[in-house]
Design a protein around this motif. Structure first.
Motif, PDB file in Angstrom:
ATOM      1  N   ALA A  30       0.823  -1.214   0.000  1.00  3.33           N
ATOM      2  CA  ALA A  30       0.000   0.000   0.000  1.00  3.33           C
ATOM      3  C   ALA A  30       0.859   1.268   0.000  1.00  3.33           C
ATOM      4  O   ALA A  30       0.336   2.375  -0.060  1.00  3.33           O
ATOM      5  N   GLY A  31       2.168   1.101   0.075  1.00  2.00           N
ATOM      6  CA  GLY A  31       3.044   2.270   0.063  1.00  2.00           C
ATOM      7  C   GLY A  31       3.252   2.819   1.462  1.00  2.00           C
ATOM      8  O   GLY A  31       2.955   2.160   2.460  1.00  2.00           O
ATOM      9  N   VAL A  32       3.761   4.023   1.536  1.00  2.76           N
ATOM     10  CA  VAL A  32       4.184   4.590   2.809  1.00  2.76           C
ATOM     11  C   VAL A  32       3.448   5.912   3.046  1.00  2.76           C
ATOM     12  O   VAL A  32       3.614   6.874   2.290  1.00  2.76           O
ATOM     13  N   ASP A  33       2.621   5.935   4.100  1.00  2.14           N
ATOM     14  CA  ASP A  33       1.882   7.154   4.440  1.00  2.14           C
ATOM     15  C   ASP A  33       2.802   8.091   5.203  1.00  2.14           C
ATOM     16  O   ASP A  33       2.761   8.156   6.431  1.00  2.14           O
ATOM     17  N   GLY A  34       3.629   8.784   4.494  1.00  2.00           N
ATOM     18  CA  GLY A  34       4.559   9.682   5.151  1.00  2.00           C
ATOM     19  C   GLY A  34       5.476  10.296   4.112  1.00  2.00           C
ATOM     20  O   GLY A  34       5.237  10.179   2.903  1.00  2.00           O
ATOM     21  N   VAL A  35       6.536  10.935   4.608  1.00  2.16           N
ATOM     22  CA  VAL A  35       7.523  11.501   3.700  1.00  2.16           C
ATOM     23  C   VAL A  35       8.774  10.622   3.767  1.00  2.16           C
ATOM     24  O   VAL A  35       9.275  10.321   4.846  1.00  2.16           O
ATOM     25  N   VAL A  36       9.209  10.177   2.605  1.00  2.17           N
ATOM     26  CA  VAL A  36      10.422   9.372   2.519  1.00  2.17           C
ATOM     27  C   VAL A  36      11.543  10.308   2.072  1.00  2.17           C
ATOM     28  O   VAL A  36      11.438  10.973   1.032  1.00  2.17           O
ATOM     29  N   ILE A  37      12.606  10.364   2.883  1.00  2.00           N
ATOM     30  CA  ILE A  37      13.699  11.294   2.593  1.00  2.00           C
ATOM     31  C   ILE A  37      14.940  10.497   2.220  1.00  2.00           C
ATOM     32  O   ILE A  37      15.408   9.666   3.010  1.00  2.00           O
ATOM     33  N   ALA A  38      15.449  10.733   1.025  1.00  2.00           N
ATOM     34  CA  ALA A  38      16.652  10.032   0.571  1.00  2.00           C
ATOM     35  C   ALA A  38      17.778  11.044   0.395  1.00  2.00           C
ATOM     36  O   ALA A  38      17.586  12.093  -0.246  1.00  2.00           O
ATOM     37  N   LEU A  39      18.950  10.730   0.940  1.00  2.00           N
ATOM     38  CA  LEU A  39      20.106  11.628   0.778  1.00  2.00           C
ATOM     39  C   LEU A  39      20.830  11.248  -0.509  1.00  2.00           C
ATOM     40  O   LEU A  39      21.996  10.839  -0.499  1.00  2.00           O
ATOM     41  N   ALA A  40      20.095  11.365  -1.619  1.00  2.00           N
ATOM     42  CA  ALA A  40      20.632  10.915  -2.901  1.00  2.00           C
ATOM     43  C   ALA A  40      21.320  12.044  -3.681  1.00  2.00           C
ATOM     44  O   ALA A  40      22.001  11.791  -4.675  1.00  2.00           O
ATOM     45  N   HIS A  41      21.169  13.277  -3.231  1.00  2.00           N
ATOM     46  CA  HIS A  41      21.842  14.393  -3.906  1.00  2.00           C
ATOM     47  C   HIS A  41      23.355  14.268  -3.670  1.00  2.00           C
ATOM     48  O   HIS A  41      23.782  13.881  -2.569  1.00  2.00           O
ATOM     49  N   PRO A  42      24.179  14.612  -4.697  1.00  2.00           N
ATOM     50  CA  PRO A  42      25.628  14.435  -4.549  1.00  2.00           C
ATOM     51  C   PRO A  42      26.227  15.129  -3.328  1.00  2.00           C
ATOM     52  O   PRO A  42      27.276  14.707  -2.810  1.00  2.00           O
ATOM     53  N   THR A  43      25.540  16.156  -2.815  1.00  2.00           N
ATOM     54  CA  THR A  43      26.094  16.875  -1.666  1.00  2.00           C
ATOM     55  C   THR A  43      26.311  15.963  -0.451  1.00  2.00           C
ATOM     56  O   THR A  43      27.125  16.250   0.432  1.00  2.00           O
ATOM     57  N   TRP A  44      25.561  14.831  -0.419  1.00  4.40           N
ATOM     58  CA  TRP A  44      25.654  13.935   0.744  1.00  4.40           C
ATOM     59  C   TRP A  44      26.627  12.779   0.515  1.00  4.40           C
ATOM     60  O   TRP A  44      26.679  11.852   1.308  1.00  4.40           O
ATOM     61  N   SER A  45      27.361  12.803  -0.613  1.00  3.11           N
ATOM     62  CA  SER A  45      28.225  11.648  -0.932  1.00  3.11           C
ATOM     63  C   SER A  45      29.707  11.999  -0.861  1.00  3.11           C
ATOM     64  O   SER A  45      30.522  11.443  -1.592  1.00  3.11           O
ATOM     65  N   ARG A  46      30.048  12.913   0.025  1.00  2.00           N
ATOM     66  CA  ARG A  46      31.447  13.354   0.060  1.00  2.00           C
ATOM     67  C   ARG A  46      32.359  12.265   0.632  1.00  2.00           C
ATOM     68  O   ARG A  46      31.957  11.466   1.482  1.00  2.00           O
ATOM     69  N   PHE A  47      33.611  12.293   0.175  1.00  2.00           N
ATOM     70  CA  PHE A  47      34.645  11.397   0.700  1.00  2.00           C
ATOM     71  C   PHE A  47      35.877  12.265   0.880  1.00  2.00           C
ATOM     72  O   PHE A  47      36.488  12.697  -0.103  1.00  2.00           O
ATOM     73  N   GLU A  48      36.214  12.585   2.131  1.00  2.00           N
ATOM     74  CA  GLU A  48      37.291  13.554   2.359  1.00  2.00           C
ATOM     75  C   GLU A  48      38.330  12.992   3.332  1.00  2.00           C
ATOM     76  O   GLU A  48      38.146  13.073   4.560  1.00  2.00           O
TER      77      GLU A  48
END
Ligand SMILES: Cc1cc2nc3c(=O)[nH]c(=O)nc-3n(C[C@H](O)[C@H](O)[C@H](O)COP(=O)(O)OP(=O)(O)OC[C@H]3O[C@@H](n4cnc5c(N)ncnc54)[C@H](O)[C@@H]3O)c2cc1C
Length: 759
Positions: free
Chosen positions: A518-536
């Motif tokens: 039935a899916g998810v009654d809410g907000v699903v937040i994914a950190l898929a934007h490149p800003t969240w994939s740093r390797f330093e």
């Protein structure tokens, strides 16, 4: 929001208003009106429902405790001086005012149309608001309920008129001096405040006297009248009396009671100077909890209604009788509202309820009142031996409901929640017709509001399919899906969700998740934007990694940088965030073995950095990430290899180690889509081995199958559904319990449902 139209209130400069009881139908809409007028509005409630929370968030009303800076507190009459929030405001010396008093004060700067009376004033006000909107007449309004289509229950408007429902229950009616008064009817109620019918009549008579323009009193003949000329399931056509400028009107509502309300609304609109047309009420959305159909599953119609006075119950049940076919029966579950009303009208309640074939009484909803002698449900039940009574619905003898029957949940308290719980247990959530827990228009509004608050780089989508974002590839859509492009947008998303009581779900690579069909009654937040994939990599050998970085990439980048110690993570198909939340582990290592510090943002939007020593981690578990999203982590690998991109000896040995682990996985894990290990390993044992010993390899439900390669994996053979997977999980657990005497506990996460409710 309209430009600020703040005028002095009670002779003082008031800008910041805090609302007590903001979840209620009185204070909630008033808070929204105040925000629309330009005040800075906050509010709190002991029981804020999702729909009002959404409306408040959209209007910019912040749900929070009494702020440090506050000029005025408005409260519902149900919040008494002993309530902690009231006491806190009083202790700080902030002036407190009742809802009706503030509304009256606000109305002094406008031309007020006051809709009052004992029954039907919310529906009449909603009809009038609908007519004004349809006619393009931008009056302000404050409704005492929620419109069924999710449109706002209050608006500032842009012309001098203000339409408001006036509540007579607490005596604040004495503060109003309307331009037009619409009195729908009059019946004695609120005996706690009006000791006699005459006292109530007197309060209305005084309101009529203070009315500057016209009194439309439908308790007597007002000249405006109408009859139902035609009626079908979709609505009715009214034939109107000569006082109206139009001969007929179409109304999207049925029944005598609604016909009377529509006549009152059209009469008010005409008196305000609106040019009537026959279709102004043709799209009336209805008001929530007014004869709302919850389900027709199994041929049993289940409705809910707000009726809470004997006269309303009589009108409702008379109207419902007409809807029940000749063979059907009318059943009622009634929750009396307020002990004082129950005590005063117990015989009248018993007589009105006797119009139903079967009656079950829930405990009285107190609405903040103290108990009153004779004011309990048992006092009503005593008057009719056919009635049953119990505090909860479990005792309701529902088993013999049959097709053609109509069951009505009636009352103004919290019976709506009991009704929904009861229904979802009885017919299952998917079988519920209308309304869903949160109608889709609310999600649309919420998503639209969020879009206005975040940067264009942040992706926001409605009904985003999630199956392809998980490795098992089952399940439905997210009501709202967000990929925040930066921390400010993430914070705005979390705060908007918290304010509207929208459930939040973090999503990594979906490699340890089952999404319900039935899916998810809410907000699903994914950190898929490149800003969240740093390797330093840092000079001291530590590495800062973003939570969105894939573990595979983390291992590859570390190997390239000559940093050893992370190889064990290589074959785990998750992200850094998911691995932190799960304390993922393989080949003898755990994620938190290499974590020094985690940066996270809580559901309230606070950004924190926590050292590992302050965190509570265990097998596949990190307590601090239950109600927060990891944004990144500082990793410190135990041994430091040679730096540099060149593949020196140590980079080579790291790669060899990775290859060895990869080979090991290749041999021991299935290739088909899966969610990794389904069950946690019981202490000292292996879940896969117990499942294998129970003869379950190859066991199948639909296209879901226990893997022949690794029995703790369930694989999707192509078209598996979430229901197939869950059924198979139940079967595996039962069989392992039976044959091995062990209760396996799921490791995989189930979105939106608790395992204990599913297994
Ligand atoms: C073939 C296969 C092999 C696997 N092998 C292993 C293994 O060897 N060892 C092991 O431990 N696991 C294994 N897993 C399971 C899974 O890969 C891990 O649990 C992984 O850590 C999940 O990460 P994810 O990003 O996919 O998280 P998701 O599955 O997307 O989410 C898992 C949980 O983490 C939460 N979450 C996601 N991102 C964040 C964030 N940024 N902040 C806070 N919470 C967040 C989610 O809300 C959810 O509760 C395997 C899975 C598969 C399919």
């Amino acid at each position: 929001m309209s430009p600020a139209r703040i005028s002095p209130l009670f002779g003082r400069d008031v800008r910041r208003i805090h609302c007590l009881g903001v979840g209620g139908m009185g204070v909630g809409p008033l808070a929204i009106y105040l925000a629309g007028m330009g005040y800075a509005v906050t509010g709190e409630d002991d029981g804020l429902g999702a729909e009002m929370a959404t409306q408040l968030a959209i209007a910019g009303v912040k749900v929070a405790p009494l702020p440090a800076e506050c000029d005025l507190v408005v409260h519902t009459s149900a919040v008494k001086p002993a309530h902690p929030a009231y006491a806190a405001a009083a202790a700080r010396g902030v002036p407190l005012v009742r809802r009706g008093h503030l509304l009256a004060e606000l109305a002094t700067s406008r031309q007020l149309v006051a809709v009052c009376g004992s029954h039907g004033k919310t529906t009449t006000t909603a009809l009038l608001i609908t007519a004004l909107r349809a006619a393009g007449f931008p009056a302000g309004y404050v409704l005492g309920g929620l419109l069924a289509d999710g449109s706002p229950p209050a608006a500032a408007g842009t012309n001098p008129w203000l339409v408001a429902e006036i509540d007579e229950s607490d005596g604040t009616i004495g503060h109003f001096s309307p331009e037009i008064t619409v009195a729908v009817n009059l019946d004695w109620d609120h005996p706690d405040h009006y000791r006699t019918p005459q006292a109530l009549g007197q309060a209305f008579a005084e309101l009529f006297r203070r009315t500057r323009g016209t009194v439309l009193n439908f308790g007597q003949s007002s000249g405006f009248a109408g009859t139902i000329a035609a009626e079908d399931a979709a609505g009715m056509t009214l034939r109107l009396s000569a006082s109206f400028t139009i001969p007929t009107a179409r109304v999207r509502a049925v029944g005598q009671f609604n016909a009377a309300n529509a006549v009152a609304a059209l009469a008010a609109a005409q008196t305000m100077g609106v040019a009537l047309t026959p279709d102004l009420l043709a799209d009336f959305p209805g008001v929530r909890r007014r004869q709302a159909v919850l389900s027709t599953a199994g041929g049993v119609t289940v409705i809910e209604d707000y009726a809470h006075h004997p006269a309303e119950i009589r009108a409702l049940l008379t109207s419902l009788r007409g809807r029940v076919g000749p063979a059907g029966r009318l059943w009622v579950v009634f929750q009396p509202h307020r002990p004082s009303r129950t005590a005063q009208f117990a015989p009248e309640f018993a007589a009105a309820l006797a119009l139903a074939d079967r009656v079950h009484l829930m405990d009285v909803y107190s609405a903040g009142e103290a108990p009153v002698a004779g004011g309990t449900s048992a006092d009503i039940a005593r008057l009719n031996p056919g009635f049953t009574a119990s505090p909860a619905l479990e005792a309701f003898p529902a088993a013999d409901l049959k097709p053609g029957d109509l069951l009505a949940f009636v009352g103004a308290g919290d019976i709506e929640h009991a009704a929904r719980d009861w229904l979802s247990k009885r017919v299952g959530r998917v079988a519920l017709n209308t309304p869903p827990a949160t109608p889709s228009s609310h999600w649309d509004l919420w998503a639209a509001q969020l879009t206005a608050q975040v940067s264009p780089e942040t992706k926001i989508r409605r009904e985003e399919p999630l199956a392809r974002k998980t490795t098992l590839r089952v399940g439905g859509a997210a009501r709202v899906y967000v990929e925040p492009a930066n921390a400010a947008d993430l914070r705005a998303t979390l705060r908007a969700a918290a304010a509207a009581a929208v459930p939040i779900f973090g999503l990594g690579r979906g490699s340890n998740l089952i999404v319900p069909d039935a899916g998810v009654d809410g907000v699903v937040i994914a950190l898929a934007h490149p800003t969240w994939s740093r390797f330093e990599p840092r000079p001291d050998g530590s590495i800062w990694v973003g939570a969105g970085l894939r573990l595979k990439n983390l291992c590859g980048l570390a190997a390239t940088a000559g940093l050893a110690g992370l190889e064990f993570l290589e074959g785990i198909p998750g992200s850094v965030g998911g691995a932190l939340r799960m304390n993922a582990g393989a080949m003898g290592g755990w994620m938190f073995d290499v974590v020094e510090e985690v940066e996270l943002m809580t559901w309230e939007g606070s950004q924190l950095r926590l050292p590992k020593t302050a965190m509570h981690v265990a097998y596949r578990h990190c307590a601090e990430l239950h109600d927060a999203l990891a944004l990144g982590a500082l990793l410190r690998v135990p041994a430091r290899g040679e730096e540099g991109a060149a593949r020196g000896p140590s980079a080579l040995s790291i790669s060899r180690q990775i290859d060895a682990y990869r080979q090991k996985r290749h041999e021991s894990q299935p290739r088909e889509p899966s969610a990794g290990c389904i069950f946690k390993n019981p202490p000292g044992s292996s879940a896969g081995r117990l499942i294998d010993l129970s003869g379950l390899k190859g066991e199948r439900v639909g296209d879901a199958e226990v893997s022949a390669v690794h029995a703790n994996f369930i694989v999707n053979r192509g078209e598996a559904t979430s229901a197939d997977v869950l059924e198979l999980i139940r079967r595996v657990r039962a069989r392992v319990r039976e044959s091995q005497g062990v209760d396996l506990e799921p490791e995989v996460l189930l979105y939106g449902q608790a395992w204990k409710d599913v297994l």
